[in-house]
Design an enzyme around this catalytic site. Sequence first.
Site, short mmCIF file in Angstrom:
data_model
loop_
_atom_site.label_atom_id
_atom_site.label_comp_id
_atom_site.label_asym_id
_atom_site.label_seq_id
_atom_site.Cartn_x
_atom_site.Cartn_y
_atom_site.Cartn_z
N CYS A 1 25.69 -48.72 -25.31
CA CYS A 1 25.76 -47.71 -26.36
C CYS A 1 24.47 -47.66 -27.18
O CYS A 1 24.19 -48.56 -27.98
CB CYS A 1 26.96 -48.00 -27.27
N CYS B 1 24.87 -47.64 -30.98
CA CYS B 1 25.30 -48.97 -31.44
C CYS B 1 24.09 -49.87 -31.67
O CYS B 1 24.03 -50.63 -32.64
CB CYS B 1 26.22 -49.62 -30.42
#
Length: 304
Positions: free
Chosen positions: A39, A42
Site C-alpha cells: 500500500c 500507507c
Amino acid sequence: MATLGLSAAEREAVEAFRRDVVEPSMTQLVIVDFWAEWCGPCKQLGPVIEKVAADYASRGVKLVKIDVDKDKFIAAQFRVQSIPTVYALFQGQPVADLTNARTESQLSRMLDQLLAQLPVQPGDADPMAADIEQFVAMGQAMLAEGDAQRALSVFEQVAEMAPDHIPAIAGHAQALLHLGRVDEAEALLAAVPADKAKDAALAQVRAGVTLAREASPVADLAGLARQVEAAPEDLEKRYELAGGLMAIGDRDGAVDQLLASIAQDRAWNGGAARDRLLKLFAAVGLEDPWVAAQRRRLSAVLFT
C-alpha cells in the site's frame, strides 16, 4: 472479541490484539494503524503516524500497526475496507477515526482534542530512550565537526541498543558515507523496512550515496582546473571538475562550477549540471542555511 468457534490462528490473533491493544487502552490512547506492504499511501502515512505517536508517548499515546495481510481476522472485525485505516481506541472502544489526518499538524490537533476529553494516563518516561537520543545527538555533533570515525563508533553503539531507531540509522549511514564506505552505507539504508524508508533523514543520506556514486575522484584536479580556466566553454570538463571537487568535499567549489555551467547552457547534457546541483542540495539537507544560500544563487542564474 469472543473466541468460541475460532481457529487456533484466529484465537492467537485475538489474544495478541487483547494484549497489545485492548489492555493498554484501559489507561492509554492506542492508535491502531491498519496497513499493508503493497500500500503506497500507507507507506507515506506511516512515518507521520510513527513520529507523532513518539512525540505523544509521554502523554499516554501508543501506536500499534496491524498488517491486514497477516492479521486478516482482526481487520475483518473492524470492517476495514480500504487502507490506510487508522483508529484511536480507549478502554477497548474506538473513540475516533484518524484516517483523514495525513499531516503531523492534523494528527496532532486530533490527538490534542482526544486527550483533552479522555482520562488518559501519561506514559512513563523511558530512560533508555533518553540515553539513545543523547547518543544520537552526540554522534550528529561529531559528524558536524568532521569527526566521522568517532561518530561511527557512537552510532554503532546505538545500533546495538535500538537497531530500528531511524535517526540513528541515518547518522550511522552518514558516518559511513563520510568515511568513503559507500557500499556499507547503501546496504544499511537498504535494510530499513519499507514503511520507514521514506523518512526525510534517510532520504538525505540516500541522496548522498547517489552523489558519491557520481562524484569520481580526479587524479590531477589542479590540472583539470587549469584546463577549464583555459577553455571555460568546455562544459564536459567543467562537469568533471565539479565531480572531482565534490569527491574531496569541496562543495563550494563544486557549486561554483555547476552554476557557471548552468549560466552558459542550462540545457547541456539534458540539464545534467542542474540535476547534480539539486542532488548536492538534497545530500546536504534542504533546510541547511548553506543550501538556502546556494538556492538563491541558482535562482539568480535561472531568472536573469
